[in-house]
Motif scaffolding. Sequence first.
Motif, PDB file in Angstrom:
ATOM      1  N   LYS A  85      48.158  52.098  20.156  1.00  0.00           N
ATOM      2  CA  LYS A  85      49.228  52.732  19.382  1.00  0.00           C
ATOM      3  C   LYS A  85      50.376  53.230  20.266  1.00  0.00           C
ATOM      4  N   SER A  86      50.380  52.824  21.520  1.00  0.00           N
ATOM      5  CA  SER A  86      51.431  53.258  22.445  1.00  0.00           C
ATOM      6  C   SER A  86      52.655  52.351  22.328  1.00  0.00           C
ATOM      7  N   PRO A  87      53.833  52.854  22.714  1.00  0.00           N
ATOM      8  CA  PRO A  87      55.042  52.021  22.691  1.00  0.00           C
ATOM      9  C   PRO A  87      54.916  50.771  23.551  1.00  0.00           C
ATOM     10  N   ALA A  88      54.100  50.812  24.591  1.00  0.00           N
ATOM     11  CA  ALA A  88      53.936  49.644  25.458  1.00  0.00           C
ATOM     12  C   ALA A  88      53.422  48.442  24.669  1.00  0.00           C
ATOM     13  N   ILE A  89      52.629  48.678  23.644  1.00  0.00           N
ATOM     14  CA  ILE A  89      52.103  47.592  22.805  1.00  0.00           C
ATOM     15  C   ILE A  89      52.961  47.386  21.566  1.00  0.00           C
ATOM     16  N   LEU A  90      53.285  48.477  20.885  1.00  0.00           N
ATOM     17  CA  LEU A  90      53.967  48.350  19.591  1.00  0.00           C
ATOM     18  C   LEU A  90      55.417  47.897  19.728  1.00  0.00           C
ATOM     19  N   ASP A  91      56.069  48.226  20.821  1.00  0.00           N
ATOM     20  CA  ASP A  91      57.430  47.720  21.033  1.00  0.00           C
ATOM     21  C   ASP A  91      57.428  46.197  21.112  1.00  0.00           C
ATOM     22  N   LEU A  92      56.422  45.642  21.789  1.00  0.00           N
ATOM     23  CA  LEU A  92      56.298  44.182  21.872  1.00  0.00           C
ATOM     24  C   LEU A  92      55.982  43.575  20.509  1.00  0.00           C
ATOM     25  N   VAL A  93      55.145  44.274  19.732  1.00  0.00           N
ATOM     26  CA  VAL A  93      54.822  43.796  18.382  1.00  0.00           C
ATOM     27  C   VAL A  93      56.080  43.749  17.518  1.00  0.00           C
ATOM     28  N   ARG A  94      56.889  44.794  17.601  1.00  0.00           N
ATOM     29  CA  ARG A  94      58.132  44.833  16.823  1.00  0.00           C
ATOM     30  C   ARG A  94      59.066  43.698  17.227  1.00  0.00           C
ATOM     31  N   MET A  97      57.633  40.160  16.194  1.00  0.00           N
ATOM     32  CA  MET A  97      57.613  39.949  14.745  1.00  0.00           C
ATOM     33  C   MET A  97      58.972  40.201  14.113  1.00  0.00           C
ATOM     34  N   ASP A  98      59.922  40.681  14.913  1.00  0.00           N
ATOM     35  CA  ASP A  98      61.267  41.001  14.432  1.00  0.00           C
ATOM     36  C   ASP A  98      61.217  41.979  13.250  1.00  0.00           C
ATOM     37  N   LEU A  99      60.436  43.054  13.440  1.00  0.00           N
ATOM     38  CA  LEU A  99      60.294  44.065  12.391  1.00  0.00           C
ATOM     39  C   LEU A  99      61.481  45.024  12.414  1.00  0.00           C
ATOM     40  N   GLU A 100      62.021  45.313  11.241  1.00  0.00           N
ATOM     41  CA  GLU A 100      63.165  46.219  11.140  1.00  0.00           C
ATOM     42  C   GLU A 100      62.697  47.643  10.851  1.00  0.00           C
ATOM     43  N   ILE A 101      61.762  48.107  11.651  1.00  0.00           N
ATOM     44  CA  ILE A 101      61.265  49.478  11.546  1.00  0.00           C
ATOM     45  C   ILE A 101      61.152  50.049  12.951  1.00  0.00           C
ATOM     46  N   THR A 102      61.098  51.372  13.040  1.00  0.00           N
ATOM     47  CA  THR A 102      60.988  52.016  14.340  1.00  0.00           C
ATOM     48  C   THR A 102      59.529  51.976  14.824  1.00  0.00           C
ATOM     49  N   THR A 103      59.370  52.271  16.098  1.00  0.00           N
ATOM     50  CA  THR A 103      58.023  52.306  16.660  1.00  0.00           C
ATOM     51  C   THR A 103      57.189  53.393  16.000  1.00  0.00           C
ATOM     52  N   GLN A 104      57.803  54.541  15.698  1.00  0.00           N
ATOM     53  CA  GLN A 104      57.077  55.619  15.030  1.00  0.00           C
ATOM     54  C   GLN A 104      56.620  55.193  13.640  1.00  0.00           C
ATOM     55  N   GLN A 105      57.466  54.487  12.912  1.00  0.00           N
ATOM     56  CA  GLN A 105      57.075  54.000  11.589  1.00  0.00           C
ATOM     57  C   GLN A 105      55.942  52.992  11.692  1.00  0.00           C
ATOM     58  N   LEU A 106      55.992  52.153  12.705  1.00  0.00           N
ATOM     59  CA  LEU A 106      54.915  51.180  12.903  1.00  0.00           C
ATOM     60  C   LEU A 106      53.620  51.889  13.280  1.00  0.00           C
ATOM     61  N   THR A 107      53.716  52.916  14.103  1.00  0.00           N
ATOM     62  CA  THR A 107      52.532  53.682  14.504  1.00  0.00           C
ATOM     63  C   THR A 107      51.851  54.310  13.288  1.00  0.00           C
ATOM     64  N   THR A 124      43.189  48.773  11.753  1.00  0.00           N
ATOM     65  CA  THR A 124      43.552  48.685  10.336  1.00  0.00           C
ATOM     66  C   THR A 124      45.041  48.974  10.150  1.00  0.00           C
ATOM     67  N   VAL A 125      45.689  48.173   9.325  1.00  0.00           N
ATOM     68  CA  VAL A 125      47.119  48.331   9.058  1.00  0.00           C
ATOM     69  C   VAL A 125      47.330  48.475   7.558  1.00  0.00           C
ATOM     70  N   GLU A 126      48.166  49.426   7.169  1.00  0.00           N
ATOM     71  CA  GLU A 126      48.536  49.623   5.764  1.00  0.00           C
ATOM     72  C   GLU A 126      50.024  49.358   5.597  1.00  0.00           C
ATOM     73  N   ASP A 127      50.350  48.587   4.553  1.00  0.00           N
ATOM     74  CA  ASP A 127      51.752  48.212   4.329  1.00  0.00           C
ATOM     75  C   ASP A 127      51.928  47.834   2.852  1.00  0.00           C
ATOM     76  N   PRO A 128      53.128  48.019   2.300  1.00  0.00           N
ATOM     77  CA  PRO A 128      53.359  47.612   0.907  1.00  0.00           C
ATOM     78  C   PRO A 128      53.245  46.105   0.692  1.00  0.00           C
ATOM     79  N   ASP A 129      53.360  45.326   1.764  1.00  0.00           N
ATOM     80  CA  ASP A 129      53.235  43.871   1.683  1.00  0.00           C
ATOM     81  C   ASP A 129      51.886  43.466   2.255  1.00  0.00           C
TER      82      ASP A 129
END
Length: 250
Positions: A85-94, A97-107, A124-129
């Motif tokens: 859940k660190s920025p080192a991983i989630l920044d790369l995920v964003r 995947m070209d996600l238009e959300i912030t790292t905090q929102q992804l966390t 586990t990931v929760e999302d409206p989609d």
Amino acid sequence: MSTLEETISLRELFETIKKRFLLIISITMAAAVISAIVSYFILTPIYQSSTQLLVNQEKTDQPYYTNSDIQANLQLINTYRVIIKSPAILDLVREEMDLEITTQQLTSKIQVNSEQNSTVVNLTVEDPDAVRASEIANKTAEVFQREVIELLNVDNVSILSQAVPANGPVKPRPALNIAIAVVVGLMAGVGLAFLLEFLDNSIKNEQDIEKKLGLPVLGIITTISEEDFDQLGMRESRKLHDQRGESLGA
């Protein structure tokens, strides 16, 4: 004496509920309807998707794992949970995947946990989609497996299972929400009924005089309806008519 007072008190409680029964039912039904509308038409459905990671000893030529190896892996899991859940991983995920959300929102969408004394990590990931939830879970696992080699210089993470889109949402739960609303509405209705009864200072019968004013009842004036009054007038007229007849006969 106490038993009599308790009986009277229970009787008063039931009388109050009976008197305000329509109000109680109306509030309960209103709460259930509002809960159903909010659950089905207002709240956004949230889908959940999970993938599993297996933490093993660093790959070596050793054909088996010792107990110390397993304990070392268990201690690493807490570190891995933070790294995932660190920025080192989630920044790369964003970025990938070209996600238009912030790292905090992804966390906030990701939960990482493990069973006690187990080297299996559930991501586990929760999302409206539903599809995007599974894609984020798989991409996060993939990036973590790749990057942990450079971050910790170990290669001991394997992906056990891929995340798949969920068939139905995990939130909201309309049936549970409606059941809770019914209970809350029923409690609110009963509470309001007793509150209204407590604030009602009007005098409706002789019992209210003794209860609310503390005065003894010396007499009761009976209410005569118009129909009773007409019947009483007819009886008086007949009585006078009979009296006149007797006088004329004499």
